[in-house]
Design an enzyme around this catalytic site. Structure first.
Site, short mmCIF file in Angstrom:
data_model
loop_
_atom_site.label_atom_id
_atom_site.label_comp_id
_atom_site.label_asym_id
_atom_site.label_seq_id
_atom_site.Cartn_x
_atom_site.Cartn_y
_atom_site.Cartn_z
N GLU A 223 -6.37 -1.20 3.01
CA GLU A 223 -4.92 -1.26 3.24
C GLU A 223 -4.19 -1.31 1.90
OE1 GLU A 223 -3.62 0.01 5.91
OE2 GLU A 223 -4.45 -1.53 7.22
N ALA B 161 5.14 -0.10 14.97
CA ALA B 161 3.90 -0.84 15.28
C ALA B 161 2.84 -0.64 14.21
CB ALA B 161 3.37 -0.40 16.64
N GLY B 162 3.19 0.06 13.14
CA GLY B 162 2.21 0.29 12.08
C GLY B 162 1.21 1.38 12.43
N SER C 139 2.16 4.63 12.38
CA SER C 139 2.62 5.83 11.68
C SER C 139 3.28 6.88 12.58
CB SER C 139 1.48 6.49 10.92
OG SER C 139 1.03 5.61 9.98
N SER C 140 4.20 6.44 13.38
CA SER C 140 4.93 7.40 14.20
C SER C 140 5.70 8.38 13.31
CB SER C 140 5.89 6.69 15.16
OG SER C 140 6.78 5.87 14.45
N GLU D 37 8.69 11.42 3.05
CA GLU D 37 8.87 9.97 2.93
C GLU D 37 9.37 9.60 1.54
OE1 GLU D 37 8.32 7.56 5.24
OE2 GLU D 37 7.43 8.83 6.78
N ASP E 230 -1.37 8.19 6.00
CA ASP E 230 -0.89 8.38 7.38
C ASP E 230 -0.86 9.86 7.76
OD1 ASP E 230 -0.52 5.73 7.06
OD2 ASP E 230 1.67 5.81 6.96
C1 GLA Z 1 1.96 2.60 5.25
C2 GLA Z 1 1.99 3.78 4.27
C3 GLA Z 1 0.58 4.22 3.90
C4 GLA Z 1 -0.28 3.06 3.45
C5 GLA Z 1 -0.17 1.89 4.44
C6 GLA Z 1 -0.87 0.66 3.95
O1 GLA Z 1 1.42 3.00 6.47
O2 GLA Z 1 2.69 4.85 4.83
O3 GLA Z 1 0.65 5.21 2.91
O4 GLA Z 1 0.03 2.67 2.16
O5 GLA Z 1 1.17 1.55 4.71
O6 GLA Z 1 -2.23 0.86 3.84
#
Ligand code: GLA
Length: 394
Positions: free
Chosen positions: A43, A131-132, A134-135, A168, A180
């Site tokens: 991460e 929600a983490g 990556s939508s 992004e 992502d």
């Molecule tokens: C987000 C970012 C990714 C990555 C994660 C953490 O999802 O978009 O590039 O850095 O956080 O691992």
């Protein structure tokens, strides 16, 4: 493709026709799908040139698209039932934040010198926002792939990934890494991907959910710190690199440093930057160890690495929050859970849990009860299925 995904795609197609009509039956829109992702371990390592271990899942974004004769773009958000219209020669920032990503995509396409025509689209999906999972990357990659196919831009997979990341970085303003978009585009059924974010070499590892399931517990919170702190972490890592570089010019990123080296320069790095660099250099090694455990089928030790990651993210990298810490803590005495940790950028979103398959129901029940008691919030739990990456649905 799974039945539930098919249903979601069909629903969005229906909404497309409700919105744009098709009285004479000549409109034959094309449908594209790009999945959300999980990350088993690694991460915040992507923007430090380290390793990550993501996979794409059965929650996805869909775009139903038809070209237009004029140079208008009509974006219709199925879930919100909102529309935003603009022309290809005016890519100014929209008031609706949801349209930022799509306009950013078109900007990237134009920056590369490609020409597209107008189009109309209804889009939506079932990747939970915030929600983490990556939508936003799924959205960018889906539209990039869709427009490439429709206007014959011949963008290859890597180009789509890098362009999505630039949306992004350059349009949305989050200095995120490449993980992502990579996971969304390169995902493969029942496999996790180890990506070396420095060389972009990647390898698939089978991840069969036979004895264990991956379960996401969604805190349902997203603290507003998320994107500003994300960018700050990136700067803190860069600061660490510039200090270490003075003594070791060969260090170009934290990938090139070791925990021992970081420890040698603890005083000069200062408390905060030291702890960021410590976590990062340890985490980069941890992903490689975790992959070895995975290959050996040693899930007990794989799970321990997940806990170690959470510990580092909580105390040293400081991107966790009370809700995430609580959920991880709840699993510590549960022998049916091999590993748990926060997933993604942090400050909310999901924890990812490696759970013995027979115990999943009890696990979810007890987590929901505990979370409700503590925060008075219902806890959605998602059982992960790993699917393929970005594609056109025929
Ligand atoms: C987000 C970012 C990714 C990555 C994660 C953490 O999802 O978009 O590039 O850095 O956080 O691992």
């Amino acid at each position: 493709m799974l039945t539930t995904e098919k249903n979601t795609a069909d629903q969005i197609k229906e909404k497309y026709f409700q919105k744009f009509g098709n009285a004479d039956g000549t409109d034959k829109p094309r449908i594209f799908r790009s999945p959300g992702r999980i990350n088993l371990i690694g991460e915040h390592t992507d923007y430090n040139n380290g390793f990550v271990l993501p996979a794409s899942v059965d929650k996805a974004v869909y775009f139903v698209i038809s070209p237009r004769e004029d140079n208008q773009v009509i974006l219709h958000a199925a879930d919100l039932d909102e529309t935003y219209t603009f022309t290809l020669d005016d890519l100014s920032k929209p008031e609706q934040s949801w349209a930022l990503y799509q306009i950013g995509v078109i900007e990237q396409i134009q920056k590369m010198g490609h020409v597209i025509g107008g189009f109309q689209t209804t889009f939506g999906g079932d990747v939970p926002v915030g929600a983490g999972m990556s939508s936003s990357a799924a959205l960018e990659c889906c539209l990039l792939f869709g427009l490439s196919e429709m206007f014959d831009l011949k963008l290859d997979k890597f180009t789509i990934v890098k362009m999505g990341q630039k949306v992004e970085n350059e349009y949305v303003g989050v200095q995120s890494g490449i993980m992502d978009q990579f996971a969304s585009v390169f995902g493969k059924e029942e496999s996790v991907i180890r990506l070396d974010c420095r060389s972009l070499e990647y390898e698939y590892f089978p991840f069969l959910m036979k004895d264990y399931l991956l379960v996401l517990c969604d805190t349902s919170v997203k603290h507003s710190l998320a994107s500003s702190e994300y960018n700050t972490r990136r700067l803190e890592c860069e600061k660490g690199v510039s200090i270490l570089q003075k003594y070791h010019p060969e260090i170009k990123s934290l990938r090139d440093a070791s925990p021992e080296l970081v420890a040698q320069h603890q005083d000069e790095l200062g408390d905060v930057v030291y702890r960021r660099c410590k976590y990062m250099t340890e985490e980069i090694l941890r992903v490689q160890e975790a992959c070895d455990f995975l290959v050996q089928g040693d899930m007990e030790n794989f799970g321990k690495e997940m806990y170690a990651t959470h510990n580092g993210l909580q105390h040293e990298y400081e991107v966790s929050c009370d809700e995430l810490d609580f959920l991880v803590e709840q699993t510590l005495d549960n022998s049916n859970v091999l590993g748990a940790r926060m997933m993604g950028g942090g400050f909310g979103g999901c924890t990812i849990n490696l759970v013995k398959i027979d115990a999943v129901e009890d696990f979810e029940k007890s987590m929901k009860t505990a979370y409700k008691e503590q925060f008075n919030i219902d806890l959605p739990c998602y059982r992960v299925k790993i699917t393929g990456g970005t594609e056109e649905l025929k």
